[in-house]
Design a protein around this motif. Structure first.
Motif, mmCIF file in Angstrom:
data_model
loop_
_atom_site.group_PDB
_atom_site.id
_atom_site.type_symbol
_atom_site.label_atom_id
_atom_site.label_comp_id
_atom_site.label_asym_id
_atom_site.label_seq_id
_atom_site.Cartn_x
_atom_site.Cartn_y
_atom_site.Cartn_z
ATOM 1 N N ARG A 108 0.775 -1.388 0.028
ATOM 2 C CA ARG A 108 -0.007 0.108 -0.054
ATOM 3 C C ARG A 108 0.943 1.170 0.090
ATOM 4 O O ARG A 108 0.165 2.236 -0.382
ATOM 5 C CB ARG A 108 -0.902 0.055 1.237
ATOM 6 C CG ARG A 108 -2.196 -0.935 1.088
ATOM 7 C CD ARG A 108 -3.324 -0.831 2.043
ATOM 8 N NE ARG A 108 -2.696 -0.949 3.229
ATOM 9 C CZ ARG A 108 -2.674 -0.254 4.337
ATOM 10 N NH1 ARG A 108 -3.483 1.020 4.237
ATOM 11 N NH2 ARG A 108 -2.097 -0.611 5.586
ATOM 12 N N GLY A 109 2.197 1.117 0.320
ATOM 13 C CA GLY A 109 3.005 2.363 0.521
ATOM 14 C C GLY A 109 3.887 2.405 -0.328
ATOM 15 O O GLY A 109 4.581 3.614 -0.442
ATOM 16 N N THR A 110 4.352 1.608 -1.196
ATOM 17 C CA THR A 110 5.411 1.724 -2.320
ATOM 18 C C THR A 110 4.799 1.848 -3.760
ATOM 19 O O THR A 110 3.669 1.300 -4.031
ATOM 20 C CB THR A 110 6.427 0.850 -2.154
ATOM 21 O OG1 THR A 110 5.747 -0.405 -2.445
ATOM 22 C CG2 THR A 110 6.954 0.607 -0.880
ATOM 23 N N ALA A 111 5.109 2.462 -4.620
ATOM 24 C CA ALA A 111 5.063 2.510 -5.965
ATOM 25 C C ALA A 111 4.772 1.163 -6.574
ATOM 26 O O ALA A 111 3.985 0.859 -7.340
ATOM 27 C CB ALA A 111 5.740 3.440 -6.834
ATOM 28 N N ARG A 123 1.821 -0.480 -5.607
ATOM 29 C CA ARG A 123 0.699 0.001 -6.287
ATOM 30 C C ARG A 123 0.640 -0.641 -7.565
ATOM 31 O O ARG A 123 -0.651 -0.836 -8.312
ATOM 32 C CB ARG A 123 0.665 1.522 -6.323
ATOM 33 C CG ARG A 123 -0.585 2.067 -7.125
ATOM 34 C CD ARG A 123 -0.628 3.370 -6.676
ATOM 35 N NE ARG A 123 -1.515 3.415 -5.422
ATOM 36 C CZ ARG A 123 -1.703 4.476 -4.785
ATOM 37 N NH1 ARG A 123 -1.360 5.820 -5.213
ATOM 38 N NH2 ARG A 123 -2.340 4.585 -3.632
#
Ligand SMILES: Nc1ncnc2c1ncn2[C@@H]1O[C@H](COP(=O)(O)OP(=O)(O)OP(=O)(O)O)[C@@H](O)[C@H]1O
Ligand SMILES: [Mg+2]
Lengths: 338, 277
Positions: free
Chosen positions: A274-277, A280
């Motif tokens: 959820r927190g890194t490109a 995603r």
């Protein structure tokens, strides 16, 4: 303007439902809307677990005993770690049938290196994990470069790596880890009660702090802020669940270290997704590979990364050996129900 | 207007009077002197048995809106995909800002400042509006996504474009067709493009939203961007464009100055009425 913030033209069934349910704020309204829209989140899984517990608990009184639940937790750590890798591949919209074999292969590589060749345990684990990554890269390359369906690639992996595993094992068919070795000890380490309770308190406090900081930052950025009660309720629920687990496990031998490692992996993976490109983009490729490609994302690279990560986690699941034989189908069942 | 030399004879000859494509070679709505932002020459693309594009030329200058029209299957979307790096043409050249460029991947086009709204929108339905808006160009710090910065920028962007979406944290799958189109258009405006390609941007929009998008196209032009709009609605096309480029069966079928051209002339070029091929 944005109707999230203003009580503007709230139309449609969703809005009516949201008003009926008297939600605490716009974000809660949105959550209620999503629920209403058929997005049940984790509810079905929780319900299924409750049913399983009720059925087996009535069939066998010992099912819900502290000892049995501890054993389940131990098994879950290995199976669950492997399942985490499968989750990544499923997010990509593909399937990895080979994780069981890869996991077994890694266990054998590690054990053979450690026992037969005298490689120190830590190094043996690292080498086995490296082998897992290579296996995953191979799967990813076959899937992307040769355009083979992931089903075919990983089904052949399932069979092929099993073959390599048997070859490495040799005639005897087994290699035994010494019971006092560091790897075996890893799976027989239990947290003292005070440490478990401290961890529960720390985790709940961390969750609450994170929620409060997020609220503060959102307010400062002029974004809609979830109600305070929401943050408190979530942290409280987390504390309650963790406390229940610790209370049960302390009734037997305590919280196993492998469960802690597994839990950390789950949290880390969640944060990474959820927190890194890259995380995603994994979702994006799974949602629409063509849209991801047109957005300039290297779909090939993300897919190879996904398969490598799946094999790596399968290997990591192998290094907590108490679960015994490679639990491939169990892992897949665990992943699909996530 | 394109291909001053041996321009596509079929295109120029067929239409009567006002097109005047032969003469005014320099008169591409933009400022004289500066090279056109986009200039494509002789693009060919074949799909199996279909010659989707057969030597197409197009020029767009800064501060100019070029409408690309043509019947279904004329090759409009294929041309957009070529320019945006989604498909690789079999032949032809692309120049951007006067310099020849290679657009082999969508990334190349983005790096040049070409942004595109595709006809099929190309959104990830499982991601929310914010994630879709920033897909591929996420705001990051130390490798971590800047969730709040992106959400804030997204809200500001959507508000400035007057896009109404109840919950921008809900997956795009939950949006209506028109809302999706609004998201796709908003997405194309992030990150200072020099050329915007809009492939049927108003197809799913209501009357009011269509007017908004046309207004937006004018604002982009006034900001000095080059804009290519594809539409089947000739009234919209005439309302917003400086020039109209017609494609027919993968070939140029004439370029018209909107102000000097009758609707009938454009329709004739689209349908090929009066052209003997
Ligand atoms: N990916 C593809 N594979 C095979 N043929 C294709 C592909 N894309 C386009 N074509 C063909 O190329 C031709 C041009 O298609 P294109 O999508 O460019 O038309 P268009 O002018 O955008 O039409 P519309 O107005 O319907 O959007 C059509 O005949 C179509 O069948
Ligand atoms: Mg099209």
């Amino acid at each position: 303007m944005i109707t999230d913030t203003a009580p503007g033209p709230a139309r449609g069934r969703l809005a009516r439902f949201a008003r009926l349910a008297r939600p605490a704020g716009p974000l809660a309204a949105a959550a209620a809307g999503r629920l209403r829209g058929g997005d049940l989140g984790a509810l079905p899984v929780v319900a299924a677990l409750a049913v399983i517990a009720a059925v087996f608990g009535t069939l066998n009184g010992r099912f819900l005993s502290a000892e049995n639940l501890t054993n389940l937790a131990l098994q879950m750590a290995a199976t669950g770690t492997i399942a985490l890798g499968v989750v990544i591949v499923l997010l990509l919209g593909e399937i990895d049938l080979s994780v069981g074999s890869v996991s077994g292969l890694c266990a054998v590589v590690m054990t053979v290196l450690n026992v037969r060749h005298g490689v120190p345990a830590g190094l043996a684990v690292l080498l086995a994990l490296g082998a897992a990554v290579l296996v995953g890269l191979l799967h990813g390359l076959m899937f992307t470069m040769l355009a083979m369906p992931s089903f075919v690639v990983t089904l052949s992996g399932l069979i092929g790596w099993q073959g390599l595993l048997l070859y490495l094992l040799g005639h005897e068919g087994t290699v035994n880890l010494p019971f006092d070795g560091p790897i075996a000890r890893l799976s027989d380490t239990w947290l003292p009660a005070w440490l478990s309770w401290l961890a529960v308190a720390a985790l709940a406090a961390a969750a609450l702090a994170a929620a409060l900081v997020t609220r503060r930052l959102r307010a400062r950025a002029d974004l809609p802020v979830p109600p305070l009660g929401w943050a408190l309720a979530r942290a409280g629920a987390l504390a309650a669940v963790l406390a229940a687990v610790v209370a049960v496990l302390n009734g037997d031998r305590g919280v196993p270290l492998t469960l802690v490692i597994f839990g950390s992996l789950v949290v880390l993976l969640d944060l990474a997704l959820r927190g890194t490109a890259a995380g995603r983009w994994i979702y994006a490729v799974g949602g629409s590979a063509e849209a991801a490609r047109r957005a300039g994302i290297s779909v090939t690279r993300i897919r190879i990364l996904g398969f490598a990560a799946a094999s790596l986690l399968a290997g990591a699941g192998a290094s907590s050996p108490p679960a015994g034989s490679p639990p491939s189908t169990r892992a897949r069942a665990a992943a699909t129900s996530c | 207007m394109t291909a001053p030399g041996g321009g596509p004879a079929g295109g120029t000859s067929g239409t009567s009077g006002p097109s005047g494509t032969g003469g005014g070679t320099s008169g591409t709505g933009g400022k004289a002197g500066a090279p056109p932002v986009l200039s494509v020459r002789g693009i060919k693309k074949r799909y199996g048995g279909v010659q989707a594009l057969d030597g197409v030329n197009l020029e767009v200058s800064a501060g100019e809106v070029v409408a690309l029209v043509g019947d279904n299957g004329a090759g409009k979307s294929t041309l957009v995909k070529v320019v945006s790096g989604v498909t690789v043409p079999d032949a032809g050249e692309i120049a951007f800002g006067g310099r020849p460029v290679r657009v082999a991947r969508p990334h190349d086009a983005q790096a040049l400042g070409i942004s595109t709204v595709h006809q099929d929108l190309a959104l990830c339905e499982n991601l929310d509006v914010v994630a879709n808006l920033f897909l591929g160009s996420e705001k990051r710090r130390w490798g971590l996504l800047g969730h709040l910065r992106m959400e804030r920028a997204a809200r500001e962007l959507l508000a400035s474009l007057d896009v109404r979406i109840r919950d921008i944290r809900a997956p795009v799958a939950a949006l209506s067709g028109g809302q999706r189109q609004s998201v796709a258009i908003s997405r194309a405006l992030l990150g200072d493009p020099r050329l915007v390609l809009l492939d049927e941007p108003t197809a799913a929009l209501g009357v009011e939203q269509t007017a908004q998008v046309l207004d937006l196209v004018r604002r982009l032009r006034d900001r000095g961007l080059a804009v290519v709009v594809i539409s089947h609605n000739l009234a919209d096309v005439r309302a917003v464009s400086d020039r109209i480029a017609v494609l027919r069966l993968g070939r140029d079928a004439g370029v018209f100055r909107t102000a000097e051209t009758s609707r009938e002339a454009v329709v004739a070029a689209i349908t090929g009425a009066g052209v003997t091929t």
